[in-house]
Write a protein that holds these residues in place. Structure first.
Motif, PDB file in Angstrom:
ATOM      1  N   MET A   1       3.938  -0.003   6.195  1.00 41.88           N
ATOM      2  CA  MET A   1       3.647   0.143   4.767  1.00 41.88           C
ATOM      3  C   MET A   1       2.768  -1.015   4.307  1.00 41.88           C
ATOM      4  O   MET A   1       3.020  -2.154   4.652  1.00 41.88           O
ATOM      5  CB  MET A   1       4.954   0.141   3.964  1.00 41.88           C
ATOM      6  CG  MET A   1       4.800   0.594   2.533  1.00 41.88           C
ATOM      7  SD  MET A   1       6.391   0.670   1.649  1.00 41.88           S
ATOM      8  CE  MET A   1       6.581  -1.047   1.181  1.00 41.88           C
ATOM      9  N   TYR A  36      -0.622   8.325   1.855  1.00 40.60           N
ATOM     10  CA  TYR A  36       0.374   8.471   0.795  1.00 40.60           C
ATOM     11  C   TYR A  36       0.374   7.236  -0.093  1.00 40.60           C
ATOM     12  O   TYR A  36       0.285   6.110   0.407  1.00 40.60           O
ATOM     13  CB  TYR A  36       1.772   8.637   1.394  1.00 40.60           C
ATOM     14  CG  TYR A  36       1.888   9.835   2.289  1.00 40.60           C
ATOM     15  CD1 TYR A  36       2.221  11.080   1.780  1.00 40.60           C
ATOM     16  CD2 TYR A  36       1.649   9.731   3.660  1.00 40.60           C
ATOM     17  CE1 TYR A  36       2.318  12.187   2.609  1.00 40.60           C
ATOM     18  CE2 TYR A  36       1.745  10.832   4.494  1.00 40.60           C
ATOM     19  CZ  TYR A  36       2.083  12.063   3.959  1.00 40.60           C
ATOM     20  OH  TYR A  36       2.170  13.151   4.771  1.00 40.60           O
ATOM     21  N   LEU A  37       0.507   7.452  -1.388  1.00 43.54           N
ATOM     22  CA  LEU A  37       0.556   6.351  -2.354  1.00 43.54           C
ATOM     23  C   LEU A  37       1.878   6.408  -3.104  1.00 43.54           C
ATOM     24  O   LEU A  37       2.386   7.498  -3.410  1.00 43.54           O
ATOM     25  CB  LEU A  37      -0.593   6.458  -3.352  1.00 43.54           C
ATOM     26  CG  LEU A  37      -2.001   6.429  -2.767  1.00 43.54           C
ATOM     27  CD1 LEU A  37      -2.562   7.830  -2.652  1.00 43.54           C
ATOM     28  CD2 LEU A  37      -2.923   5.576  -3.635  1.00 43.54           C
ATOM     29  N   PHE A  38       2.405   5.233  -3.418  1.00 44.75           N
ATOM     30  CA  PHE A  38       3.634   5.185  -4.227  1.00 44.75           C
ATOM     31  C   PHE A  38       3.555   3.988  -5.168  1.00 44.75           C
ATOM     32  O   PHE A  38       3.312   2.862  -4.748  1.00 44.75           O
ATOM     33  CB  PHE A  38       4.880   5.081  -3.341  1.00 44.75           C
ATOM     34  CG  PHE A  38       6.141   5.251  -4.129  1.00 44.75           C
ATOM     35  CD1 PHE A  38       6.613   6.520  -4.412  1.00 44.75           C
ATOM     36  CD2 PHE A  38       6.833   4.158  -4.625  1.00 44.75           C
ATOM     37  CE1 PHE A  38       7.767   6.694  -5.177  1.00 44.75           C
ATOM     38  CE2 PHE A  38       7.989   4.324  -5.395  1.00 44.75           C
ATOM     39  CZ  PHE A  38       8.455   5.591  -5.656  1.00 44.75           C
ATOM     40  N   CYS A  39       3.800   4.263  -6.437  1.00 38.81           N
ATOM     41  CA  CYS A  39       3.771   3.215  -7.460  1.00 38.81           C
ATOM     42  C   CYS A  39       5.208   2.839  -7.810  1.00 38.81           C
ATOM     43  O   CYS A  39       5.958   3.668  -8.338  1.00 38.81           O
ATOM     44  CB  CYS A  39       3.027   3.735  -8.694  1.00 38.81           C
ATOM     45  SG  CYS A  39       2.994   2.523 -10.024  1.00 38.81           S
ATOM     46  N   PRO A  40       5.629   1.593  -7.507  1.00 40.30           N
ATOM     47  CA  PRO A  40       7.037   1.212  -7.696  1.00 40.30           C
ATOM     48  C   PRO A  40       7.381   0.750  -9.104  1.00 40.30           C
ATOM     49  O   PRO A  40       8.404   0.097  -9.295  1.00 40.30           O
ATOM     50  CB  PRO A  40       7.196   0.067  -6.688  1.00 40.30           C
ATOM     51  CG  PRO A  40       5.862  -0.599  -6.678  1.00 40.30           C
ATOM     52  CD  PRO A  40       4.841   0.512  -6.897  1.00 40.30           C
ATOM     53  N   PHE A 125       2.137   0.904  -3.155  1.00 40.14           N
ATOM     54  CA  PHE A 125       2.475   0.971  -1.733  1.00 40.14           C
ATOM     55  C   PHE A 125       1.693   2.110  -1.080  1.00 40.14           C
ATOM     56  O   PHE A 125       1.474   3.164  -1.693  1.00 40.14           O
ATOM     57  CB  PHE A 125       3.977   1.196  -1.537  1.00 40.14           C
ATOM     58  CG  PHE A 125       4.830   0.088  -2.086  1.00 40.14           C
ATOM     59  CD1 PHE A 125       4.420  -1.237  -2.003  1.00 40.14           C
ATOM     60  CD2 PHE A 125       6.053   0.367  -2.687  1.00 40.14           C
ATOM     61  CE1 PHE A 125       5.210  -2.268  -2.514  1.00 40.14           C
ATOM     62  CE2 PHE A 125       6.851  -0.655  -3.199  1.00 40.14           C
ATOM     63  CZ  PHE A 125       6.427  -1.966  -3.109  1.00 40.14           C
ATOM     64  N   LEU A 126       1.308   1.900   0.168  1.00 37.91           N
ATOM     65  CA  LEU A 126       0.483   2.874   0.901  1.00 37.91           C
ATOM     66  C   LEU A 126       1.027   3.093   2.304  1.00 37.91           C
ATOM     67  O   LEU A 126       1.450   2.130   2.968  1.00 37.91           O
ATOM     68  CB  LEU A 126      -0.938   2.339   1.035  1.00 37.91           C
ATOM     69  CG  LEU A 126      -1.775   2.154  -0.209  1.00 37.91           C
ATOM     70  CD1 LEU A 126      -2.798   1.057   0.014  1.00 37.91           C
ATOM     71  CD2 LEU A 126      -2.461   3.453  -0.571  1.00 37.91           C
ATOM     72  N   LYS A 127       0.943   4.310   2.769  1.00 38.48           N
ATOM     73  CA  LYS A 127       1.200   4.644   4.167  1.00 38.48           C
ATOM     74  C   LYS A 127       0.146   5.668   4.588  1.00 38.48           C
ATOM     75  O   LYS A 127      -0.288   6.483   3.769  1.00 38.48           O
ATOM     76  CB  LYS A 127       2.585   5.263   4.368  1.00 38.48           C
ATOM     77  CG  LYS A 127       3.726   4.277   4.377  1.00 38.48           C
ATOM     78  CD  LYS A 127       4.961   4.884   5.042  1.00 38.48           C
ATOM     79  CE  LYS A 127       6.138   3.926   4.929  1.00 38.48           C
ATOM     80  NZ  LYS A 127       6.982   3.965   6.141  1.00 38.48           N
ATOM     81  N   VAL A 129      -0.646   8.534   7.788  1.00 37.03           N
ATOM     82  CA  VAL A 129      -0.116   9.227   8.956  1.00 37.03           C
ATOM     83  C   VAL A 129      -1.243  10.059   9.557  1.00 37.03           C
ATOM     84  O   VAL A 129      -1.932  10.776   8.830  1.00 37.03           O
ATOM     85  CB  VAL A 129       1.062  10.145   8.541  1.00 37.03           C
ATOM     86  CG1 VAL A 129       1.565  10.959   9.720  1.00 37.03           C
ATOM     87  CG2 VAL A 129       2.189   9.317   7.929  1.00 37.03           C
TER      88      VAL A 129
END
Lengths: 131, 131, 131
Positions: A1, A36-40, A125-127, A129
Motif C-alpha cells: 500500500m 485502487y484509491l482509498f481516502c481515509p 491510500f493506493l494499491k 493489482v
C-alpha cells in the motif's frame, strides 16, 4: 500500500491528482491492472470529473453547497456536517483501470481529491493489482 | 480490458446493461471473480437500481433533476453542469461479484448506464479478475 | 463469496458494520489485500462515515431526507422511491484495503450499512483478494 499526500488550501476544493496517480502507476512497473484509491478521511473524498474547464469544479462545488448546506437541525457539534454529507456523496473508495502503464481515463476526465473541510494536509491510500 | 457500447436516445436515461455485462462475464470463461466497470465520460455514469418497475428510474431521474438543476450561478459555458454533477453523484467506477459465471445481483437489482447529456454513443470499460 | 446479515430496526438507519467486516477479514487469513463489499438490495446501501459522534449519522440522515423526500411527482407505487434514490447516492459496491489482517480505515472512519426502507433483515456480500 502506498500513500499520496495532498495539501489543500481552501475550505472546499477539488484537487486534480491524476498526475500523482499516474506516477504511482508508472513506478509500480505494472502495465495492465487496476489501481485502487482509498481516502481515509470523513470530510474529504475522491471523484472523477472534467479536467479541462475549471468551471466544472466550480459548478460541482456550488451544487454540493446547495444540497448539503449548514442546516439548523444538524446536531454534530463540530459544525462540519456538510463536509461529512458531501464525502458520502462523492465516495471514499474508487478504482481506475491501468493499461500500458497508464491510468485509463476519458479524454476530459481527471481524478480529483475532493476537500470539504480544509485547508488541511490529507492522505490517499493506493494499491495496484496486475490483471 | 473490454468495451461495451451504449447508444442512448434521450437527454437523461437509465439503460439497463445487466445483460451486456452478463454476456461479457460468460464470454470470459471466469466462474468466480469480480467484474469491474468504468465509465470514461464526465456526463454519464453507472449505478445499480431496481430493474422491475421502470417507475423507479423515472423517480430517480426526477430526483436528480431536483437536486442538480440548471442553476443561475453555474459558470461552465457548455451548459451541461447538471450532467457533470449527476455523474459525480452516481459514480464512474463500480464492481459486481461473479459466481458460477454470472453477475451476483439482488432479486430486483440491475446494472444501469446513466446518461445525463444524451443522446450519444457511449462506452463502458470492463475488466474481470478471477478470485 | 461470504455473506453478512444485518437486522435493522428503523426505517432509516446507519449500522456500523466495521467489526463484522474486520472479523471476516481476520477469518480469511489474508494479511494484505482488498476486501470488497456488495449490497444486493435496492433500498439500502453501504457508505463510509465518522464512527465517533453518532450525531454525524443523524445529520447525514437528515440531509438525505432533505434531498430525497417523498415527491408528489413520484410514480413508483410502492412509495419507497426516496429509499431507491438514497441507495443510488450512497452506492452498493465498495472496497476497503487490508493490511496486517485488518481493514485500513481512517482514525474516525467506520463502514456503515445504510438502511433506507427498514426495518428488515439485510445481506451484504463480501470477497477478499490478496495483493
Amino acid at each position: 500500500m502506498d500513500t499520496l499526500t495532498v495539501k489543500t488550501t481552501a475550505r472546499q476544493q477539488f484537487v486534480d491528482i491524476t498526475m500523482q496517480v499516474a506516477r504511482f502507476i508508472a513506478d509500480s512497473g505494472i502495465a495492465n491492472g487496476i489501481c485502487y484509491l482509498f481516502c481515509p478521511h470523513t470530510t474529504a473524498g475522491i471523484t472523477f470529473n472534467e479536467n479541462w474547464d475549471p468551471d466544472v469544479q466550480h459548478d460541482m462545488a456550488l451544487n454540493l453547497d446547495a444540497i448539503a448546506p449548514q442546516r439548523p437541525d444538524f446536531r454534530h457539534a463540530e459544525g462540519n456536517s456538510p463536509a461529512h454529507v458531501k464525502t458520502g456523496l462523492m465516495g471514499s473508495d474508487h478504482h481506475v483501470f491501468v493499461e500500458n502503464g497508464e491510468p485509463v481515463l476519458g479524454r476530459w476526465q481527471g481524478i480529483y481529491f475532493a476537500e470539504f473541510d480544509g485547508p488541511r494536509t490529507r492522505k490517499i491510500f493506493l494499491k495496484i493489482v496486475a490483471t
